[in-house]
Design a protein around this motif. Sequence first.
Motif, mmCIF file in Angstrom:
data_model
loop_
_atom_site.group_PDB
_atom_site.id
_atom_site.type_symbol
_atom_site.label_atom_id
_atom_site.label_comp_id
_atom_site.label_asym_id
_atom_site.label_seq_id
_atom_site.Cartn_x
_atom_site.Cartn_y
_atom_site.Cartn_z
ATOM 1 N N PHE A 177 -69.938 25.671 41.884
ATOM 2 C CA PHE A 177 -69.166 25.555 40.646
ATOM 3 C C PHE A 177 -69.755 24.464 39.752
ATOM 4 O O PHE A 177 -69.940 24.661 38.553
ATOM 5 C CB PHE A 177 -67.702 25.230 40.973
ATOM 6 C CG PHE A 177 -66.744 25.634 39.901
ATOM 7 C CD1 PHE A 177 -66.064 26.838 39.977
ATOM 8 C CD2 PHE A 177 -66.526 24.827 38.791
ATOM 9 C CE1 PHE A 177 -65.192 27.233 38.972
ATOM 10 C CE2 PHE A 177 -65.660 25.211 37.779
ATOM 11 C CZ PHE A 177 -64.992 26.419 37.885
ATOM 12 N N LYS A 178 -70.067 23.332 40.354
ATOM 13 C CA LYS A 178 -70.642 22.212 39.598
ATOM 14 C C LYS A 178 -72.003 22.595 39.037
ATOM 15 O O LYS A 178 -72.341 22.277 37.881
ATOM 16 C CB LYS A 178 -70.766 20.999 40.516
ATOM 17 C CG LYS A 178 -71.366 19.764 39.857
ATOM 18 C CD LYS A 178 -70.403 19.128 38.871
ATOM 19 C CE LYS A 178 -70.963 17.816 38.344
ATOM 20 N NZ LYS A 178 -70.058 17.180 37.357
ATOM 21 N N LYS A 179 -72.797 23.321 39.847
ATOM 22 C CA LYS A 179 -74.141 23.707 39.441
ATOM 23 C C LYS A 179 -74.118 24.667 38.256
ATOM 24 O O LYS A 179 -74.901 24.513 37.313
ATOM 25 C CB LYS A 179 -74.863 24.358 40.621
ATOM 26 C CG LYS A 179 -76.264 24.862 40.301
ATOM 27 C CD LYS A 179 -76.881 25.550 41.512
ATOM 28 C CE LYS A 179 -78.258 26.118 41.177
ATOM 29 N NZ LYS A 179 -78.858 26.818 42.350
ATOM 30 N N GLU A 180 -73.217 25.655 38.271
ATOM 31 C CA GLU A 180 -73.228 26.697 37.233
ATOM 32 C C GLU A 180 -72.413 26.348 35.991
ATOM 33 O O GLU A 180 -72.698 26.844 34.900
ATOM 34 C CB GLU A 180 -72.746 28.026 37.820
ATOM 35 C CG GLU A 180 -73.690 28.604 38.860
ATOM 36 C CD GLU A 180 -73.577 30.117 38.979
ATOM 37 O OE1 GLU A 180 -73.158 30.773 38.008
ATOM 38 O OE2 GLU A 180 -73.901 30.642 40.058
ATOM 39 N N THR A 181 -71.388 25.531 36.160
ATOM 40 C CA THR A 181 -70.542 25.195 35.001
ATOM 41 C C THR A 181 -70.761 23.786 34.497
ATOM 42 O O THR A 181 -70.366 23.458 33.366
ATOM 43 C CB THR A 181 -69.048 25.368 35.339
ATOM 44 O OG1 THR A 181 -68.660 24.368 36.292
ATOM 45 C CG2 THR A 181 -68.766 26.754 35.893
ATOM 46 N N GLY A 182 -71.371 22.935 35.332
ATOM 47 C CA GLY A 182 -71.549 21.535 34.949
ATOM 48 C C GLY A 182 -70.260 20.752 34.983
ATOM 49 O O GLY A 182 -70.157 19.673 34.395
ATOM 50 N N SER A 183 -69.247 21.305 35.648
ATOM 51 C CA SER A 183 -67.919 20.682 35.684
ATOM 52 C C SER A 183 -67.317 20.837 37.067
ATOM 53 O O SER A 183 -67.715 21.716 37.846
ATOM 54 C CB SER A 183 -67.017 21.337 34.634
ATOM 55 O OG SER A 183 -65.688 20.887 34.739
ATOM 56 N N THR A 184 -66.365 19.981 37.386
ATOM 57 C CA THR A 184 -65.604 20.167 38.617
ATOM 58 C C THR A 184 -64.615 21.301 38.420
ATOM 59 O O THR A 184 -64.308 21.687 37.292
ATOM 60 C CB THR A 184 -64.839 18.891 38.994
ATOM 61 O OG1 THR A 184 -63.830 18.642 37.990
ATOM 62 C CG2 THR A 184 -65.758 17.687 39.111
ATOM 63 N N PHE A 185 -64.112 21.835 39.514
ATOM 64 C CA PHE A 185 -63.157 22.937 39.457
ATOM 65 C C PHE A 185 -61.915 22.532 38.653
ATOM 66 O O PHE A 185 -61.468 23.262 37.756
ATOM 67 C CB PHE A 185 -62.758 23.357 40.876
ATOM 68 C CG PHE A 185 -61.864 24.567 40.930
ATOM 69 C CD1 PHE A 185 -62.399 25.837 41.051
ATOM 70 C CD2 PHE A 185 -60.476 24.432 40.857
ATOM 71 C CE1 PHE A 185 -61.571 26.953 41.101
ATOM 72 C CE2 PHE A 185 -59.647 25.541 40.901
ATOM 73 C CZ PHE A 185 -60.196 26.806 41.019
ATOM 74 N N THR A 186 -61.376 21.350 38.964
ATOM 75 C CA THR A 186 -60.143 20.895 38.301
ATOM 76 C C THR A 186 -60.348 20.711 36.811
ATOM 77 O O THR A 186 -59.513 21.157 35.999
ATOM 78 C CB THR A 186 -59.654 19.578 38.931
ATOM 79 O OG1 THR A 186 -59.376 19.800 40.311
ATOM 80 C CG2 THR A 186 -58.388 19.085 38.230
ATOM 81 N N ASN A 187 -61.445 20.066 36.425
ATOM 82 C CA ASN A 187 -61.696 19.847 34.998
ATOM 83 C C ASN A 187 -61.903 21.172 34.262
ATOM 84 O O ASN A 187 -61.459 21.341 33.122
ATOM 85 C CB ASN A 187 -62.921 18.954 34.809
ATOM 86 C CG ASN A 187 -62.651 17.508 35.168
ATOM 87 O OD1 ASN A 187 -61.493 17.084 35.244
ATOM 88 N ND2 ASN A 187 -63.712 16.734 35.405
ATOM 89 N N TYR A 188 -62.581 22.122 34.937
ATOM 90 C CA TYR A 188 -62.804 23.429 34.322
ATOM 91 C C TYR A 188 -61.479 24.161 34.106
ATOM 92 O O TYR A 188 -61.230 24.714 33.032
ATOM 93 C CB TYR A 188 -63.735 24.272 35.196
ATOM 94 C CG TYR A 188 -64.009 25.648 34.634
ATOM 95 C CD1 TYR A 188 -65.063 25.866 33.759
ATOM 96 C CD2 TYR A 188 -63.200 26.735 34.974
ATOM 97 C CE1 TYR A 188 -65.317 27.124 33.236
ATOM 98 C CE2 TYR A 188 -63.443 28.002 34.455
ATOM 99 C CZ TYR A 188 -64.504 28.186 33.590
ATOM 100 O OH TYR A 188 -64.737 29.438 33.063
ATOM 101 N N VAL A 189 -60.632 24.167 35.142
ATOM 102 C CA VAL A 189 -59.330 24.838 35.029
ATOM 103 C C VAL A 189 -58.499 24.211 33.920
ATOM 104 O O VAL A 189 -57.863 24.917 33.121
ATOM 105 C CB VAL A 189 -58.580 24.796 36.373
ATOM 106 C CG1 VAL A 189 -57.128 25.234 36.197
ATOM 107 C CG2 VAL A 189 -59.267 25.695 37.401
ATOM 108 N N ASN A 190 -58.491 22.874 33.849
ATOM 109 C CA ASN A 190 -57.731 22.204 32.785
ATOM 110 C C ASN A 190 -58.252 22.598 31.411
ATOM 111 O O ASN A 190 -57.469 22.848 30.479
ATOM 112 C CB ASN A 190 -57.800 20.686 32.952
ATOM 113 C CG ASN A 190 -56.896 20.191 34.069
ATOM 114 O OD1 ASN A 190 -55.938 20.868 34.463
ATOM 115 N ND2 ASN A 190 -57.181 19.007 34.587
#
Length: 407
Positions: free
Chosen positions: A339-352
């Motif tokens: 998730f971090k590799k493909e989005t550049g974000s943590t799961f929680t930050n992405y969901v928020n």
Amino acid sequence: MQNAFLEFTQSFFDKMGIPTHIANLNDPLSDEIDMGLRKTIVSKRDNEAVSLKDIAESFAQNNSIYFAEDIYTCHYIFIPVPEQELPVAMILGPYLTETPSIQRTQEICKRHGIPQGLISFINQYYSSTTYLDNTSSLEYFIETVAEKIYGAGNYSIEYLKQDAVENTEYLSSAESTSNESTVQQLEHRYVLEEKMMDAIAKGDYDKAMHYSTDKSFSGLDNRASSTLRSRKNFLFVFNTLCRKAAQRGNVHPVYLDEMSRRMAIRIENMTAPGEDKEVHREILRKYCLMVQQHSTSGFSPVMQKVLNHISQYLSEPDLTLQSTALELGINKSYLSSLFKKETGSTFTNYVNKKRIDHAIFMLNTTDYPVHTIASVCGITDMTYFTRLFKKEKGMTPTQYRNMIHPK
């Protein structure tokens, strides 16, 4: 006619933009039954709008209602008028049950050997004919009317499909435009349509608007018609094209279905033909915004599955990395790293962020109260929701709504 239910039916279909006629079935059907289609394209008219040879002679006595489809995929309904000496019918139609498009027009013309010079006219014909995307309600309406006219159980519903007429002689053109010019117009229009859909799939509103307002794009669709129903019909088709374009942009069906439904309601709520340009812009803007916020293009298949899962369960407050990994059968640590590799974000930050993006989408497209939007986005704490929103947009949700929809 002197039948209140049939008169009501006639009024109902008139408001839907579907023509109604009263005809003696012993006589040849008028050229006006199919709105002049065959009169314009067939050189020797020995075929009727709908062949009556398959309609039983006891049509009127048996109270048989026919749902008929002609060779050009136009639909009609034949309702016998009771208490008449001759077999008299109310004929409703034509209407379409498949989305009209240039590609579909070309397929029908090719199937029946219709010359290229007639394609432009036939495309205009389809574009100005009422399109119904769901005929179930129509059939329920007809059955209810039949019960009132003939009595429950005292009628039958029959279905007919017209057989192709062999060796039909078609005119070469409906107008003076040369075949070559017509083909070029169609090809150019098709290119514009594809470019518009590609732009929507990328969320590029400016390009999509540029292509969709090109004169060549609108010139073949009878937009000049001043009737409210014809404008609505065009926008229903446009809504379908935009939905398919957003699907091409890898937007989850959850969002596609909701947007398509909302835009269909928006179109049907139009009260004047002059509103079509505003609604056209609104449809395009909202689909492009949806693609910008919810497309999964560019991600690996595993990540697309994860992102679609987030989209599907975004309204659940307990959506977490742990619950997602468990639901999709993925190792939690691997998912966190991917998730971090493909989005550049943590799961929680992405969901928020997705929750705030969806909140922005809803503030743009609905009039729901802010607290309802927060809940739909999976955040039950209004203070926390406001803090996240302000961090993302630099203003509160209420301030943002007032900015985009000034009172």
